[in-house]
Design a protein around this motif. Structure first.
Motif, mmCIF file in Angstrom:
data_model
loop_
_atom_site.group_PDB
_atom_site.id
_atom_site.type_symbol
_atom_site.label_atom_id
_atom_site.label_comp_id
_atom_site.label_asym_id
_atom_site.label_seq_id
_atom_site.Cartn_x
_atom_site.Cartn_y
_atom_site.Cartn_z
ATOM 1 N N ALA A 6 -54.440 33.982 61.769
ATOM 2 C CA ALA A 6 -55.678 34.247 62.499
ATOM 3 C C ALA A 6 -55.666 33.534 63.835
ATOM 4 O O ALA A 6 -55.647 32.308 63.896
ATOM 5 C CB ALA A 6 -56.887 33.803 61.679
ATOM 6 N N GLY A 7 -55.670 34.303 64.918
ATOM 7 C CA GLY A 7 -55.705 33.728 66.239
ATOM 8 C C GLY A 7 -57.054 33.129 66.569
ATOM 9 O O GLY A 7 -58.032 33.289 65.828
ATOM 10 N N ALA A 8 -57.122 32.441 67.699
ATOM 11 C CA ALA A 8 -58.378 31.822 68.127
ATOM 12 C C ALA A 8 -59.452 32.877 68.311
ATOM 13 O O ALA A 8 -59.210 33.930 68.903
ATOM 14 C CB ALA A 8 -58.148 31.071 69.431
ATOM 15 N N GLY A 9 -60.642 32.608 67.765
ATOM 16 C CA GLY A 9 -61.769 33.508 67.939
ATOM 17 C C GLY A 9 -61.692 34.782 67.127
ATOM 18 O O GLY A 9 -62.465 35.720 67.361
ATOM 19 N N ALA A 10 -60.780 34.845 66.153
ATOM 20 C CA ALA A 10 -60.561 36.085 65.405
ATOM 21 C C ALA A 10 -61.415 36.198 64.152
ATOM 22 O O ALA A 10 -61.216 37.115 63.352
ATOM 23 C CB ALA A 10 -59.083 36.212 65.035
ATOM 24 N N GLY A 11 -62.354 35.292 63.958
ATOM 25 C CA GLY A 11 -63.237 35.379 62.792
ATOM 26 C C GLY A 11 -62.595 34.890 61.511
ATOM 27 O O GLY A 11 -62.859 35.418 60.433
ATOM 28 N N LYS A 12 -61.791 33.839 61.618
ATOM 29 C CA LYS A 12 -61.067 33.312 60.459
ATOM 30 C C LYS A 12 -62.007 32.826 59.364
ATOM 31 O O LYS A 12 -61.905 33.256 58.205
ATOM 32 C CB LYS A 12 -60.159 32.172 60.905
ATOM 33 N N THR A 13 -62.939 31.942 59.707
ATOM 34 C CA THR A 13 -63.848 31.382 58.698
ATOM 35 C C THR A 13 -64.732 32.473 58.114
ATOM 36 O O THR A 13 -65.003 32.496 56.903
ATOM 37 C CB THR A 13 -64.709 30.266 59.308
ATOM 38 N N ARG A 14 -65.191 33.371 58.958
ATOM 39 C CA ARG A 14 -65.988 34.510 58.502
ATOM 40 C C ARG A 14 -65.213 35.322 57.461
ATOM 41 O O ARG A 14 -65.744 35.674 56.401
ATOM 42 C CB ARG A 14 -66.338 35.378 59.712
ATOM 43 N N THR A 15 -63.945 35.597 57.750
ATOM 44 C CA THR A 15 -63.130 36.402 56.841
ATOM 45 C C THR A 15 -62.892 35.685 55.518
ATOM 46 O O THR A 15 -63.024 36.272 54.436
ATOM 47 C CB THR A 15 -61.785 36.737 57.507
ATOM 48 N N VAL A 16 -62.554 34.412 55.593
ATOM 49 C CA VAL A 16 -62.229 33.653 54.378
ATOM 50 C C VAL A 16 -63.462 33.510 53.482
ATOM 51 O O VAL A 16 -63.378 33.689 52.257
ATOM 52 C CB VAL A 16 -61.657 32.273 54.756
ATOM 53 N N THR A 17 -64.602 33.180 54.079
ATOM 54 C CA THR A 17 -65.800 33.003 53.250
ATOM 55 C C THR A 17 -66.262 34.331 52.670
ATOM 56 O O THR A 17 -66.721 34.381 51.522
ATOM 57 C CB THR A 17 -66.931 32.350 54.057
ATOM 58 N N ARG A 18 -66.134 35.420 53.433
ATOM 59 C CA ARG A 18 -66.467 36.742 52.879
ATOM 60 C C ARG A 18 -65.523 37.103 51.732
ATOM 61 O O ARG A 18 -65.935 37.710 50.748
ATOM 62 C CB ARG A 18 -66.386 37.813 53.970
#
Length: 357
Positions: free
Chosen positions: A30-42
């Motif tokens: 996951a690159g910078a600003g790519a919604g990493k935390t959003r994706t993982v928590t979802r």
């Protein structure tokens, strides 16, 4: 199922694929600003809501208290509670400390050790103990402590320090030779033991030791981890990687006899920031070789945070790196940005406000 579909709303195609691949080894770059935390928590929330995972056996670990708190907050917003009946989102050290407490009475008759109050004082006493020097400056203490921490998270035993420091082309700290530093390191361990203390890295080392040598305690710890998510995997140290493998059941002669393959790692080799302390993106890049075949290998390269101009400059910097083939090429999802020029503002404060805006 309505709640499950709501959890997936707003995810792009790659994020959705990551969030719905729930079992087996998964790697998310996951690159910078790519919604990493959003994706993982979802992903975690979707797995629990659909019944694919039992929340109380889902463990998500990250590197900072702040990041763990943010993950817990987002999971709660998605309807998942923490505690004994919910998902555990924690740092490596806090997760390991909880495990250590849970099995200590079964593996040791001594009282549970307390976490060291002031590591620098202990290091100072250790230097005096090993060298007979009493007037020790703060920089020497700082540098010796940093090297002790490096040795621990790099899994370098005291007896092997001299050899490994030469092989790693690593200079011992504060002008000490390798043998003298090893003596200080040994004195540091003796100082802690005499006070019934452990340091931060000992938490991980002790859990590794217990899982290596106490099968019943190891089985108890492993039974609490059905699905493991590791954030910022590019910053994992050899010690944390060892613990991760033991959590999953790794062992055997080659260290790869993992019994639980439900592990998801998330990271970006271009964002490694703990290399000075022994971390390396090597484990992230080699994940497919270690845990393959993978259930999913996903790249999140759409930057939702930065303008095309900023992303373009970032790509230029990464393209000039020696290991550029390891890095994602980012694309911006935002509209063209506005150039900020010094002449547009009367004062430095106004200029700073413009840049921030």
């Amino acid at each position: 199922m309505e709640q499950a579909q709501q959890i997936l709303e707003g995810l792009d195609e790659q994020q959705r694929r990551a969030a719905t691949t729930l079992n087996g080894p998964v790697r998310i770059i996951a690159g910078a600003g790519a919604g990493k935390t959003r994706t993982v928590t979802r992903r975690i929330a979707y797995a629990c809501v659909t019944g694919a995972w039992k929340p109380e056996r889902a463990l998500a670990v990250t590197f900072s208290v702040k990041a763990a708190a943010e993950m817990r907050a987002r999971l709660e917003q998605l309807g998942l509670q923490g505690g004994t009946s919910g998902v555990t989102a924690a740092t490596f050290h806090s997760a390991a400390l909880r495990q250590l407490n849970s099995v200590w009475a079964d593996v040791c008759e001594a009282p549970f050790p307390h976490l060291i109050d002031n590591q620098r004082d202990t290091v100072s006493r250790a230097i005096t103990r090993a060298t007979a020097v009493r007037d020790i400056d703060a920089l020497t203490v700082r540098d010796v402590l940093a090297e002790i921490n490096w040795a621990k998270i790099s899994l370098v035993p005291i007896d092997d320090y001299a050899r490994i420091s030469v092989e790693a082309n690593r200079q011992p700290p504060a002008g000490f030779d390798a043998a003298r530093f090893a003596a200080i390191y040994d004195a540091y361990e003796q100082e802690k033991t005499s006070q019934g203390e452990i340091d931060f890295d000992d938490i991980l080392l002790l859990v590794c030791h217990i899982m290596d040598d106490f099968p019943e305690a190891a089985a108890q710890i492993r039974s609490s981890i059905g699905w493991l998510t590791v954030d910022e995997y590019q910053d994992v140290s050899p010690l944390q990687h060892r613990l991760l493998n033991l959590w999953l059941g790794g062992g055997g002669p080659n260290g790869k006899a993992a019994m639980n393959r439900n592990v998801c790692v998330v990271g970006d080799p271009a964002q490694t920031i703990y290399s000075f302390a022994g971390a390396s993106s090597w484990h992230l890049l080699q994940f497919a070789d270690e845990f393959g075949p993978l259930s999913a290998d996903i790249n999140l390269n759409t930057d939702y945070r930065s303008t095309p101009e900023v992303v373009g400059l970032a790509n230029r910097v990464l393209a000039a790196a020696p290991n550029r083939e390891d890095y994602l090429k980012l694309v911006s999802a935002r509209e063209k940005g506005v150039r900020i020029s010094r002449t547009a503002y009367d004062t430095d404060d106004l200029e700073a406000q413009g840049v921030a805006a």
